[in-house]
Design a protein around this motif. Structure first.
Motif, PDB file in Angstrom:
ATOM      1  N   ARG A 125      65.213  43.778  60.781  1.00  0.00           N
ATOM      2  CA  ARG A 125      65.549  45.051  61.421  1.00  0.00           C
ATOM      3  C   ARG A 125      64.352  45.984  61.332  1.00  0.00           C
ATOM      4  NH1 ARG A 125      70.022  46.354  57.774  1.00  0.00           N
ATOM      5  NH2 ARG A 125      68.916  48.308  57.896  1.00  0.00           N
ATOM      6  N   PHE A 126      64.211  46.841  62.311  1.00  0.00           N
ATOM      7  CA  PHE A 126      63.088  47.779  62.368  1.00  0.00           C
ATOM      8  C   PHE A 126      62.963  48.576  61.059  1.00  0.00           C
ATOM      9  CE2 PHE A 126      60.964  51.722  63.580  1.00  0.00           C
ATOM     10  CZ  PHE A 126      59.873  51.232  64.284  1.00  0.00           C
ATOM     11  N   GLU A 127      64.085  49.029  60.547  1.00  0.00           N
ATOM     12  CA  GLU A 127      64.097  49.851  59.338  1.00  0.00           C
ATOM     13  C   GLU A 127      63.616  49.080  58.109  1.00  0.00           C
ATOM     14  OE1 GLU A 127      67.061  49.217  61.111  1.00  0.00           O
ATOM     15  OE2 GLU A 127      66.646  50.881  62.460  1.00  0.00           O
ATOM     16  N   GLU A 128      63.608  47.745  58.183  1.00  0.00           N
ATOM     17  CA  GLU A 128      63.196  46.914  57.044  1.00  0.00           C
ATOM     18  C   GLU A 128      61.692  46.663  57.000  1.00  0.00           C
ATOM     19  OE1 GLU A 128      65.512  43.433  57.822  1.00  0.00           O
ATOM     20  OE2 GLU A 128      67.208  44.152  56.663  1.00  0.00           O
ATOM     21  N   LEU A 129      60.973  47.093  58.019  1.00  0.00           N
ATOM     22  CA  LEU A 129      59.527  46.891  58.024  1.00  0.00           C
ATOM     23  C   LEU A 129      58.904  47.676  56.873  1.00  0.00           C
ATOM     24  CD1 LEU A 129      58.932  47.124  61.857  1.00  0.00           C
ATOM     25  CD2 LEU A 129      58.968  45.061  60.434  1.00  0.00           C
ATOM     26  N   LEU A 130      57.847  47.124  56.303  1.00  0.00           N
ATOM     27  CA  LEU A 130      57.221  47.712  55.123  1.00  0.00           C
ATOM     28  C   LEU A 130      56.849  49.173  55.330  1.00  0.00           C
ATOM     29  CD1 LEU A 130      56.097  47.391  52.275  1.00  0.00           C
ATOM     30  CD2 LEU A 130      53.963  46.565  53.304  1.00  0.00           C
ATOM     31  N   VAL A 131      56.219  49.487  56.445  1.00  0.00           N
ATOM     32  CA  VAL A 131      55.800  50.869  56.700  1.00  0.00           C
ATOM     33  C   VAL A 131      57.020  51.791  56.774  1.00  0.00           C
ATOM     34  CG1 VAL A 131      54.657  52.401  58.367  1.00  0.00           C
ATOM     35  CG2 VAL A 131      53.654  50.190  57.818  1.00  0.00           C
ATOM     36  N   CYS A 132      58.083  51.338  57.398  1.00  0.00           N
ATOM     37  CA  CYS A 132      59.306  52.148  57.492  1.00  0.00           C
ATOM     38  C   CYS A 132      59.885  52.411  56.108  1.00  0.00           C
ATOM     39  CB  CYS A 132      60.342  51.456  58.373  1.00  0.00           C
ATOM     40  SG  CYS A 132      59.851  51.306  60.091  1.00  0.00           S
ATOM     41  N   ARG A 133      59.896  51.366  55.271  1.00  0.00           N
ATOM     42  CA  ARG A 133      60.431  51.534  53.912  1.00  0.00           C
ATOM     43  C   ARG A 133      59.552  52.451  53.072  1.00  0.00           C
ATOM     44  NH1 ARG A 133      60.524  46.485  51.262  1.00  0.00           N
ATOM     45  NH2 ARG A 133      59.296  45.597  52.922  1.00  0.00           N
ATOM     46  N   LEU A 134      58.235  52.335  53.219  1.00  0.00           N
ATOM     47  CA  LEU A 134      57.326  53.182  52.443  1.00  0.00           C
ATOM     48  C   LEU A 134      57.446  54.654  52.823  1.00  0.00           C
ATOM     49  CD1 LEU A 134      54.107  50.959  52.380  1.00  0.00           C
ATOM     50  CD2 LEU A 134      55.632  51.472  50.452  1.00  0.00           C
ATOM     51  N   SER A 137      55.427  57.830  69.967  1.00  0.00           N
ATOM     52  CA  SER A 137      56.553  58.342  69.198  1.00  0.00           C
ATOM     53  C   SER A 137      56.443  57.874  67.745  1.00  0.00           C
ATOM     54  CB  SER A 137      57.866  57.832  69.792  1.00  0.00           C
ATOM     55  OG  SER A 137      57.935  56.417  69.640  1.00  0.00           O
ATOM     56  N   LYS A 138      57.291  58.396  66.908  1.00  0.00           N
ATOM     57  CA  LYS A 138      57.343  57.974  65.505  1.00  0.00           C
ATOM     58  C   LYS A 138      57.555  56.462  65.430  1.00  0.00           C
ATOM     59  CE  LYS A 138      60.448  58.174  61.564  1.00  0.00           C
ATOM     60  NZ  LYS A 138      61.706  58.706  61.048  1.00  0.00           N
ATOM     61  N   GLU A 139      58.509  55.948  66.204  1.00  0.00           N
ATOM     62  CA  GLU A 139      58.825  54.525  66.174  1.00  0.00           C
ATOM     63  C   GLU A 139      57.649  53.670  66.646  1.00  0.00           C
ATOM     64  OE1 GLU A 139      60.757  56.884  67.463  1.00  0.00           O
ATOM     65  OE2 GLU A 139      62.446  56.851  66.053  1.00  0.00           O
ATOM     66  N   TYR A 140      56.961  54.138  67.692  1.00  0.00           N
ATOM     67  CA  TYR A 140      55.803  53.397  68.203  1.00  0.00           C
ATOM     68  C   TYR A 140      54.708  53.313  67.140  1.00  0.00           C
ATOM     69  CZ  TYR A 140      51.668  52.210  70.915  1.00  0.00           C
ATOM     70  OH  TYR A 140      50.520  51.606  71.366  1.00  0.00           O
ATOM     71  N   LEU A 141      54.409  54.431  66.503  1.00  0.00           N
ATOM     72  CA  LEU A 141      53.364  54.445  65.489  1.00  0.00           C
ATOM     73  C   LEU A 141      53.754  53.593  64.282  1.00  0.00           C
ATOM     74  CD1 LEU A 141      52.286  58.178  65.791  1.00  0.00           C
ATOM     75  CD2 LEU A 141      51.064  56.160  66.628  1.00  0.00           C
ATOM     76  N   LEU A 142      55.017  53.607  63.916  1.00  0.00           N
ATOM     77  CA  LEU A 142      55.476  52.737  62.831  1.00  0.00           C
ATOM     78  C   LEU A 142      55.327  51.265  63.217  1.00  0.00           C
ATOM     79  CD1 LEU A 142      58.680  54.680  61.718  1.00  0.00           C
ATOM     80  CD2 LEU A 142      56.578  54.375  60.384  1.00  0.00           C
ATOM     81  N   MET A 176      53.214  49.968  65.439  1.00  0.00           N
ATOM     82  CA  MET A 176      51.791  49.614  65.502  1.00  0.00           C
ATOM     83  C   MET A 176      51.199  49.410  64.103  1.00  0.00           C
ATOM     84  SD  MET A 176      51.053  49.238  68.616  1.00  0.00           S
ATOM     85  CE  MET A 176      52.721  48.593  68.729  1.00  0.00           C
ATOM     86  N   ASN A 177      51.723  50.128  63.139  1.00  0.00           N
ATOM     87  CA  ASN A 177      51.230  49.995  61.775  1.00  0.00           C
ATOM     88  C   ASN A 177      51.967  48.908  60.990  1.00  0.00           C
ATOM     89  OD1 ASN A 177      49.058  52.080  61.049  1.00  0.00           O
ATOM     90  ND2 ASN A 177      50.497  53.201  62.358  1.00  0.00           N
ATOM     91  N   SER A 178      52.792  48.138  61.677  1.00  0.00           N
ATOM     92  CA  SER A 178      53.533  47.045  61.036  1.00  0.00           C
ATOM     93  C   SER A 178      52.977  45.669  61.386  1.00  0.00           C
ATOM     94  CB  SER A 178      55.009  47.121  61.440  1.00  0.00           C
ATOM     95  OG  SER A 178      55.589  48.290  60.915  1.00  0.00           O
TER      96      SER A 178
END
Length: 172
Positions: free
Chosen positions: A72-81, A99-104, A106-108
């Motif tokens: 799930r998107f929310e489980e990505l490391l950057v999202c969790r950090l 957007s916030k989601e796009y940048l998250l 791209m950083n995943s």
């Protein structure tokens, strides 16, 4: 004897904009992705349960595709950090796209590659990120796709050293 590619390309599709009627919606993106699939390169695709049915036809047709729908998107490391932290998006950005989601997302990319390495669905020597719908930017699509296929079978030889210049390359 059939040669096996040595590289697995890793990509992801998450509907972060929630736009299905956009000119670059899911059908357009899937068409661009299909160009990659048609090359025969091995692709590990990350998506979520909400989007996995979009790729069912590809999963059946292409044995060079391995779909992982458990992240799930929310489980990505950057999202969790960043969860629970306050932060601001850059003031100079394309507000519609960046957007916030796009940048998250791209950083995943390294997170996705790391997950693919741990799963290693094709028993590959190498792993590389490739953007899901990148084919639309190829000026000479057929040549670039052939090169991509060629690269998927290439390997790094022991003589390769960081900072060395291959024989036919010249420093500027």
């Amino acid at each position: 004897m059939t040669r096996t590619p040595s590289t697995t390309f890793v990509t992801a599709y998450y509907n972060i904009y929630n736009t299905n009627n956009d000119i670059r919606g899911i059908e357009w993106r899937k068409k661009q992705f299909q160009y990659l699939l048609d090359t025969g390169i091995q692709i590990c695709l990350f998506t979520d349960k909400q989007n996995v049915r979009e790729f069912a036809e590809f999963d059946i047709k292409y044995n060079n595709l391995f779909v992982i729908d458990t992240v799930r998107f929310e489980e990505l490391l950057v999202c969790r950090l960043l969860d629970g932290l306050e932060y601001e998006l850059p003031s100079k950005r394309n507000e519609k796209k960046d957007s916030k989601e796009y940048l998250l997302l791209m950083n995943s990319k390294t997170d996705f590659v790391n997950r693919a390495i741990n799963i290693d669905p094709f028993h590959s020597l190498y792993f590389a990120w490739i953007d899901f719908s990148i084919a639309y930017i190829f000026k000479n699509k057929s040549v670039t796709l052939k090169l991509l296929s060629y690269l998927s079978f290439s390997s790094i030889h022991e003589s390769f050293r960081i900072g060395s210049i291959p024989p036919r390359c010249h420093s500027v």
